[in-house]
Design an enzyme around this catalytic site. Sequence first.
Site, short mmCIF file in Angstrom:
data_model
loop_
_atom_site.label_atom_id
_atom_site.label_comp_id
_atom_site.label_asym_id
_atom_site.label_seq_id
_atom_site.Cartn_x
_atom_site.Cartn_y
_atom_site.Cartn_z
N ARG A 1 -18.06 9.09 6.76
CA ARG A 1 -18.11 7.72 6.55
C ARG A 1 -17.17 6.99 7.52
NH1 ARG A 1 -18.06 7.13 0.22
NH2 ARG A 1 -19.94 7.43 -0.31
N ILE B 1 -12.65 -4.71 7.68
CA ILE B 1 -11.76 -3.35 7.59
C ILE B 1 -12.24 -2.50 6.31
CG2 ILE B 1 -9.78 -4.51 8.62
CD1 ILE B 1 -8.78 -5.63 6.11
N ASN C 1 -19.00 4.31 9.94
CA ASN C 1 -18.46 2.82 9.57
C ASN C 1 -18.02 2.08 11.20
OD1 ASN C 1 -18.81 3.25 7.06
ND2 ASN C 1 -16.68 3.42 6.39
N TYR D 1 0.94 -1.42 0.03
CA TYR D 1 0.15 0.13 -0.08
C TYR D 1 0.96 1.21 0.01
CZ TYR D 1 -3.74 -3.24 1.32
OH TYR D 1 -4.63 -4.05 1.84
N SER E 1 -12.46 4.33 4.34
CA SER E 1 -12.90 5.38 3.79
C SER E 1 -11.78 6.61 4.10
CB SER E 1 -13.93 5.74 4.43
OG SER E 1 -14.90 6.69 4.06
#
Length: 261
Positions: free
Chosen positions: A235, A227, A239, A53, A230
């Site tokens: 959100r 998981i 979430n 990532y 956002s």
Amino acid sequence: MTELDGRSVMLPGSVAMPLVGLGTWQLRGSRGYESVRRALAAGYRHLDTATMYGNEAEVGRAVRDSGLDRGEVFITTKLPPGRAGQEERTLAESLRALGTDYVDLWLVHWPPRSDVLLRTWGRFRQARDQGFARSIGVSNYGTAELDRLIDAGGEAPAVNQIRWAPSLHDPKRLAAHRERGIVLEGYSPFKSSDLRDPLLTRIAEVYGVTTAQVVLRWHLEHGIPVIPKSQTPERIVTNLDVFGFELTADEVAAIDGLSRN
Ligand SMILES: NC(=O)c1ccc[n+]([C@@H]2O[C@H](COP(=O)([O-])OP(=O)(O)OC[C@H]3O[C@@H](n4cnc5c(N)ncnc54)[C@H](OP(=O)(O)O)[C@@H]3O)[C@@H](O)[C@H]2O)c1
């Protein structure tokens, strides 16, 4: 699998894994840093990152700047498939980028080539025994691959992180994980969901929540850690706000019925 207070599951070695974490794929740079800071401020205590990532440094900086103790936040990172054979070095790089001495969960991101599958798992066990990862697991593994690891060394991965959503619900696959003592962790809960689905909409109206919250709550009703990612401030908050209502058994079964499996 032991559930703790409905908010965490217990992994081997008494490692408590919060059931809802922030996914951080595509959250890079300042947007990534800000999103993780917001999430921690909103109460998230579980962050999901990966070498691939490219945001471990931002995630680590956000944790440090949050003022929370390192021990309060559950951090997962993952070994890219191309790094099989360089496990130790890759984890050392992750720890350096995250600015921590250990991760809470280190996952093999995708199964490596069949001939090195067991060797990589052996290296993971070594890293855990050396204290660099509190728990170890895999991601995107099929049941046969899980069994190869178990049969070879007698130790199951703590977690298999796979794509999961109502449309992908597969009770047999979930049961196969439970039978082996492996926690099935779901990723991409929204990407495989139609958040305008009439059933989800009707249930969301009953509880005065969003369909996204219904999808997340459905994971929790099955004891599946999830998981969601956002970068949207409201959100990020909603979430995590999925502990104030419960779905009935009938609602869970109806949502299970959205499965295409
Ligand atoms: N192990 C693996 O191979 C693997 C693969 C994929 C993902 N993952 C992990 O799982 C995490 C989550 O999966 P994902 O990022 O693929 O997808 P996801 O969490 O299912 O969906 C993210 C998308 O949903 C939107 N969204 C978030 N909350 C929402 C809400 N309440 N209502 C409507 N839309 C909402 C997000 O938009 P905004 O951001 O604009 O709000 C974003 O476009 C990843 O970030 C990563 O950590 C792991």
